[in-house]
Design an enzyme around this catalytic site. Structure first.
Site, PDB file in Angstrom:
ATOM      1  N   ASP A 151       2.095   3.874  -3.379  1.00  0.00           N
ATOM      2  CA  ASP A 151       1.844   5.321  -3.439  1.00  0.00           C
ATOM      3  C   ASP A 151       3.134   6.066  -3.739  1.00  0.00           C
ATOM      4  OD1 ASP A 151      -0.873   5.223  -2.916  1.00  0.00           O
ATOM      5  OD2 ASP A 151      -0.793   6.768  -1.368  1.00  0.00           O
ATOM      6  N   ASP A 158       0.843  -1.195   0.000  1.00  0.00           N
ATOM      7  CA  ASP A 158       0.000   0.000   0.000  1.00  0.00           C
ATOM      8  C   ASP A 158       0.880   1.248   0.000  1.00  0.00           C
ATOM      9  OD1 ASP A 158      -2.397   1.540   0.266  1.00  0.00           O
ATOM     10  OD2 ASP A 158      -1.961   1.767   2.398  1.00  0.00           O
TER      11      ASP A 158
HETATM   12  C1  IPM Z   1      -5.404   1.393  -1.924  1.00  0.00           C
HETATM   13  C2  IPM Z   1      -6.170   2.204  -0.920  1.00  0.00           C
HETATM   14  C3  IPM Z   1      -6.985   1.254  -0.053  1.00  0.00           C
HETATM   15  C4  IPM Z   1      -6.004   0.412   0.730  1.00  0.00           C
HETATM   16  C5  IPM Z   1      -8.011   1.923   0.853  1.00  0.00           C
HETATM   17  C6  IPM Z   1      -8.955   2.818   0.099  1.00  0.00           C
HETATM   18  C7  IPM Z   1      -8.783   0.911   1.659  1.00  0.00           C
HETATM   19  O1  IPM Z   1      -5.312   3.005  -0.185  1.00  0.00           O
HETATM   20  O2  IPM Z   1      -6.035   0.663  -2.704  1.00  0.00           O
HETATM   21  O3  IPM Z   1      -4.180   1.517  -1.960  1.00  0.00           O
HETATM   22  O4  IPM Z   1      -5.522   0.802   1.809  1.00  0.00           O
HETATM   23  O5  IPM Z   1      -5.711  -0.690   0.266  1.00  0.00           O
HETATM   24 MG    MG Z   2      -3.290   2.969  -0.866  1.00  0.00          MG
END
Ligand code: IPM
Ligand code: MG
Length: 369
Positions: A254, A250
């Site tokens: 990002d 996660d």
């Molecule tokens: C992602 C998002 C999700 C996650 C959220 C919206 C639950 O951040 O798809 O990366 O944490 O997996």
């Molecule tokens: Mg995410």
């Protein structure tokens, strides 16, 4: 073969706006490439909560299990911030991932030439970047038990989440990373925290097992996830495929996304086991969120959602050529200077709307015939 089926869950915020452009692309493929899809639509996230009091009804869940692929927009928004945890919009998304058993989440981070100036990193660090993060999506601390907030005898409270992985959970996602690597630059870097976590030690051992026994031809390296984050911003082009767990994935995805200049550009595919017809269980969604600050203003960039449909063409419908056609159409409009507001750098310029970006991509598709 039957007409393939798609379930569209546009969700909240900018989800419906960007999905509208995808629907036009789907129609284009029906008209021009003889690729008909059986499209149905339903609610997820806050939109489902508003209507049914739950972020995903059992009926929608059942439909998602039946279709060939789910296309999801985005979930969440400030209107739902104070809802009980169990009915928050995100729970709908997590239920889809878990019950469809979508264990392999593919998050490509590709830097389009036209946008290389746009990254917060120097151009030579990101130009030509093309990496694939494979994030485990159905286990680890997102789902591990015990979990919860508990009262302690001394009057304090404790919050618990459990990082838990089994042999088979690690091996199957590792296989999916090695398979992808074979079609790319044949390199996998596995990231965990084996220096402090037993689950990380197991992760490393099992990835190594899969490598030695099944994919010795692929180059494998290991990295602690914190170093991985640092290396991603230092010299991201050292990576080809990165495989990592749910929580690290996660965060690292990002980070990788931002290297490319805009979150509004990045698609994802979440894949599970093959269904009876041989297609994998699958859901496709943009990496960006619901962006409540720009909702309903025609400012949203539909490219991540459109490229997610390209991933559907490639991974669910086995049509790499048509996926490439769509990806090249996107590249062309960017090279021609089409920019939604998120793609305007310091030099400024005139932004176009979500719909105009859709128009431009459709025109580029027409020109590709
Ligand atoms: C992602 C998002 C999700 C996650 C959220 C919206 C639950 O951040 O798809 O990366 O944490 O997996
Ligand atoms: Mg995410």
């Amino acid at each position: 073969m039957n007409t393939p089926s798609l379930l569209i869950l546009a969700g909240d915020g900018i989800g419906p706006e960007v999905m509208s452009e995808v629907k036009r692309i789907i129609t284009w493929y029906g008209k021009n490439r003889d690729m008909e899809f059986n499209v149905s639509e339903d609610l997820v996230g806050g939109a489902a909560y508003d209507e049914h009091g739950t972020p995903l009804t059992d009926a929608t869940m059942a439909k998602a299990q039946e279709v060939d692929a789910v296309l999801l927009g985005a979930v969440g928004g400030p209107a739902y911030d104070d809802l009980d945890f169990s009915v928050k919009p995100e729970r709908g998304l997590l239920r889809l991932r878990k019950e469809m058993d979508l264990y392999s989440n593919l998050r490509p981070a590709q830097c389009f030439d036209a946008l290389a100036d746009f990254s917060s990193l120097k151009k030579d660090i990101v130009a030509g970047l093309d990496i694939m993060i494979v994030r485990e999506l159905t286990s680890g601390s997102y789902f591990g038990e015990p979990r919860g907030i508990f009262d302690l005898p001394n009057g304090e409270r404790e919050g618990i989440n459990t990082q838990r992985y089994t042999t088979s959970e690690i091996r199957r996602v590792a296989r999916s990373a090695f398979e992808l690597a074979r079609k790319r630059d044949n390199k996998v870097c596995s990231m965990e925290k084996a220096n402090v976590m037993e689950s990380g030690i197991l992760w490393r051992e099992e990835v190594t097992w899969v490598h030695e026994n099944e994919y010795p031809d692929v180059e494998l390296s290991h990295m602690y996830a914190d170093n991985g984050a640092m290396q991603l911003v230092r010299w991201p082009k050292q990576f080809d495929v990165i495989v990592t767990d749910n929580l690290f994935g996660d965060i690292l995805s990002d980070c990788a996304a931002m290297l490319t200049g805009s979150l509004g550009m990045l698609p994802s595919a979440s894949l599970g086991l093959p269904m009876e017809n041989g297609r994998p269980k699958a859901m496709y969604e943009p990496v960006h969120g619901s962006a409540p600050d720009i909702t309903g203003q025609g400012k949203a960039n539909p490219i991540a959602c459109i490229l997610s449909f390209a991933m559907a063409l490639r991974y669910s419908f086995n049509d790499g050529d048509e996926a490439t056609r769509l990806e090249e159409a996107v590249e062309k409009v960017l090279a021609d200077g089409a920019r939604t507001p998120d793609l305007l750098g310091e030099e400024g310029g005139t932004p176009i709307t979500t719909v105009a970006m859709g128009d431009a991509i459709l025109a580029a598709l027409d020109a590709s015939l």
